[in-house]
Enzyme design. Structure first.
Site, PDB file in Angstrom:
ATOM      1  N   ASP A  13       0.807  -1.232   0.000  1.00 13.68           N
ATOM      2  CA  ASP A  13       0.000   0.000   0.000  1.00 13.68           C
ATOM      3  C   ASP A  13       0.837   1.277   0.000  1.00 13.68           C
ATOM      4  O   ASP A  13       0.426   2.298   0.533  1.00 13.68           O
ATOM      5  CB  ASP A  13      -0.949   0.054   1.225  1.00 13.68           C
ATOM      6  CG  ASP A  13      -1.717  -1.229   1.394  1.00 13.68           C
ATOM      7  OD1 ASP A  13      -2.229  -1.721   0.384  1.00 13.68           O
ATOM      8  OD2 ASP A  13      -1.781  -1.738   2.518  1.00 13.68           O
ATOM      9  N   LYS A  16       2.191   2.263  -5.037  1.00 15.33           N
ATOM     10  CA  LYS A  16       2.938   1.753  -6.203  1.00 15.33           C
ATOM     11  C   LYS A  16       2.188   2.017  -7.500  1.00 15.33           C
ATOM     12  O   LYS A  16       2.793   2.280  -8.536  1.00 15.33           O
ATOM     13  CB  LYS A  16       3.193   0.243  -6.056  1.00 15.33           C
ATOM     14  CG  LYS A  16       4.156  -0.104  -4.942  1.00 15.33           C
ATOM     15  CD  LYS A  16       4.406  -1.583  -4.855  1.00 15.33           C
ATOM     16  CE  LYS A  16       3.215  -2.385  -4.401  1.00 15.33           C
ATOM     17  NZ  LYS A  16       2.757  -2.090  -3.041  1.00 15.33           N
ATOM     18  N   GLY A  40      -4.039  -4.406  -4.517  1.00 15.22           N
ATOM     19  CA  GLY A  40      -4.994  -3.401  -4.957  1.00 15.22           C
ATOM     20  C   GLY A  40      -4.233  -2.157  -5.342  1.00 15.22           C
ATOM     21  O   GLY A  40      -3.659  -1.492  -4.492  1.00 15.22           O
TER      22      GLY A  40
HETATM   23  P1  IMP Z   1      -2.661 -12.835   1.850  1.00 16.97           P
HETATM   24  O1  IMP Z   1      -1.688 -12.289   0.864  1.00 16.97           O
HETATM   25  O2  IMP Z   1      -4.095 -12.613   1.460  1.00 16.97           O
HETATM   26  O3  IMP Z   1      -2.371 -14.261   2.189  1.00 16.97           O
HETATM   27  O4  IMP Z   1      -2.483 -12.014   3.215  1.00 16.97           O
HETATM   28  C1  IMP Z   1      -1.296 -12.123   4.015  1.00 16.97           C
HETATM   29  C2  IMP Z   1      -0.932 -10.768   4.617  1.00 16.97           C
HETATM   30  O5  IMP Z   1      -0.529  -9.903   3.572  1.00 16.97           O
HETATM   31  C3  IMP Z   1      -2.072 -10.062   5.345  1.00 16.97           C
HETATM   32  O6  IMP Z   1      -1.528  -9.335   6.436  1.00 16.97           O
HETATM   33  C4  IMP Z   1      -2.606  -9.093   4.323  1.00 16.97           C
HETATM   34  O7  IMP Z   1      -3.242  -7.973   4.897  1.00 16.97           O
HETATM   35  C5  IMP Z   1      -1.306  -8.701   3.622  1.00 16.97           C
HETATM   36  N1  IMP Z   1      -1.490  -8.255   2.236  1.00 16.97           N
HETATM   37  C6  IMP Z   1      -1.705  -9.038   1.151  1.00 16.97           C
HETATM   38  N2  IMP Z   1      -1.795  -8.278   0.040  1.00 16.97           N
HETATM   39  C7  IMP Z   1      -1.604  -7.014   0.423  1.00 16.97           C
HETATM   40  C8  IMP Z   1      -1.524  -5.769  -0.286  1.00 16.97           C
HETATM   41  O8  IMP Z   1      -1.640  -5.690  -1.517  1.00 16.97           O
HETATM   42  N3  IMP Z   1      -1.297  -4.660   0.473  1.00 16.97           N
HETATM   43  C9  IMP Z   1      -1.111  -4.721   1.826  1.00 16.97           C
HETATM   44  N4  IMP Z   1      -1.176  -5.852   2.515  1.00 16.97           N
HETATM   45  C10 IMP Z   1      -1.405  -6.992   1.828  1.00 16.97           C
END
Ligand code: IMP
Length: 430
Positions: A13, A16, A40
């Site tokens: 976040d 980027k 996102g």
């Molecule tokens: P996962 O990638 O859904 O398995 O989530 C694992 C961890 O990565 C969690 O703490 C999510 O909040 C974090 N996370 C995954 N994708 C993002 C992102 O694009 N931005 C910020 N945090 C992320």
């Protein structure tokens, strides 16, 4: 061979999307190399705001070719929805403009159901995943039972592998987690439809990009998430299951190490985090609320994928230095400097303290920092709004001092500073 890698230098976040949008102006190819629709990326062009999860955000530029590399895990439903909504917004996405690696893995509703069941089972130890099935999809890849995009090229075999996968997931869902099983025929029918839609996009991405680089075309590798979420180098176990760091770009696109020209680390002018995990410079109360924003603007600190409020704090230079080392950063892009307007003094975390010992480097990596107290350096703030500023010399002197101090503490030059969400609200330095 001009490969630029853009990585999140913090925990995701960092803004980027807008930096990709800027750097993509000079790139022929923009390539996603890790993660999936857990990402996102928000890009604002005029009155239109694009929130992209899977398609490389540089594709918004009509001259670019988008690539999804082997390091990515693809939910075909998200992909197809995104292609459709971009097309409705006037951005053409077709197999000439988007190439997908045959070696990328697929996310199924089975992976999503397992992600939810596993998070629920963790209870208070939950990671706070995005529930997009990312972890289970990468787990299947590592245990060599994943479904690859290239399998769609042979539909009968793909169908058999998919059904076997869904039956196996159902077994786990019902026996281990007492969860509802998936409707195998319905999911299979949907995925066969997706296979037909995805077929024309499948490509040998490594060859395509290497040829482009040899011909002198610039390739921009677009990282998702951030360094502190890296499976090996992040705050394990509060990490994602891929490699958002610079090395992940080479692995996730099938490129050799010799082609890297620049590694741009994107960092906010302060610190944020979604989900659980250590955060020594975290703030609460009024200061936190002012950094986070109210949630009414797309740039406020609420998750693009989940809508969750982000945790916020002062910029942590111990972590940023670590990130510079792990990624071999050649330059920094400092985003959201405008949000610091009006805060005085500004604080930067320059070291950690524990039991009378002070650390400027992480003694055992970033996963072990929960008990550390931040050591702050205070800098004077500024009152002037920065939205209109486009040149270094027009920044208030306090803002310039803040940037120079970040540069000095990190040992990496700050090349870009963003002062608002619009495409042109960026100061390029040098
Ligand atoms: P996962 O990638 O859904 O398995 O989530 C694992 C961890 O990565 C969690 O703490 C999510 O909040 C974090 N996370 C995954 N994708 C993002 C992102 O694009 N931005 C910020 N945090 C992320």
């Amino acid at each position: 061979m001009p490969l630029d890698i853009l990585v999140g230098a913090q925990g995701g976040d960092e803004g980027k999307g807008r930096m990709v949008d800027l750097l993509a102006q000079k790139a022929g190819f923009v390539a996603r190399y890790n993660g999936g629709d857990n990402a996102g990326h928000t890009v604002t062009v005029g009155k239109q705001t694009f929130k992209l999860h899977l398609v490389p955000s540089g594709l918004i530029h009509p001259h670019t070719i988008g690539v999804i590399g082997n390091g990515v895990v693809i939910n075909p439903e998200t992909l197809m929805n995104e292609i459709e909504s971009l097309s409705r917004a006037g951005v053409t996405v077709n197999p000439q403009r988007l190439r997908i690696s045959h070696a990328a893995h697929l996310i199924t509703p089975g992976h999503r159901a397992l992600d939810a069941a596993q998070e629920a089972a963790r209870g208070r130890q939950a990671i706070g995943t995005t529930l997009r099935g990312i972890g289970p999809a990468y787990a299947d890849k590592v245990t060599r039972q994943g479904l690859r995009v290239g399998q769609m090229l042979e539909l009968p075999r793909f169908e058999a592998a998919l059904k076997a996968h869904l039956h196996q997931v159902n077994e786990r869902l019902t026996t281990i987690y007492s969860a509802e099983p998936l409707d195998v025929p319905a999911v299979t029918a949907r995925y066969l439809e997706f296979a037909h839609q995805m077929l024309p996009y499948i490509a040998e991405v490594s060859h395509l990009l290497t040829e482009a680089l040899r011909a002198g075309q610039r390739v921009l590798a677009e990282g998702a998430q951030g360094t502190l979420l890296d499976l090996d180098h992040g705050t394990y176990p509060f990490v994602t299951s891929s490699y958002p760091t610079a090395a992940g770009a080479l692995l996730g696109l099938g490129l050799g190490v010799g082609c890297v020209e620049r590694v741009v680390g994107v960092t906010k002018a302060f610190q944020t985090r979604v989900g659980a995990g250590p955060f020594p410079s975290e703030l609460h109360g009024e200061l936190a609320a002012s950094l986070r924003g109210t949630g009414e603007h797309p740039w406020d600190e609420y998750g693009t994928t989940t809508g969750r409020p982000r945790r916020v704090g002062w910029l942590d230079m111990v972590l940023l230095r670590y990130s510079a080392r792990i990624n071999g950063l050649t330059e920094l892009a400092l985003t959201k400097l405008d949000i610091l307007t009006g805060l005085d003094p500004l604080r930067i975390c320059v070291a950690y303290r524990e039991n009378n010992r002070q650390y400027t480097e992480l003694p055992y990596g970033p996963d072990d920092i929960g008990a550390f107290q931040p050591v702050y350096e205070d800098l004077p703030g500024w009152r002037q709004e920065l939205w209109q500023v486009r040149r270094w010399e027009d920044l208030p002197q306090e803002a310039r001092s803040y940037i120079l101090r970040v540069e000095e503490l990190c040992g990496v030059p700050v090349r870009y500073v963003s002062v608002g969400p619009e495409r042109d609200q960026v100061i390029e330095i040098g």
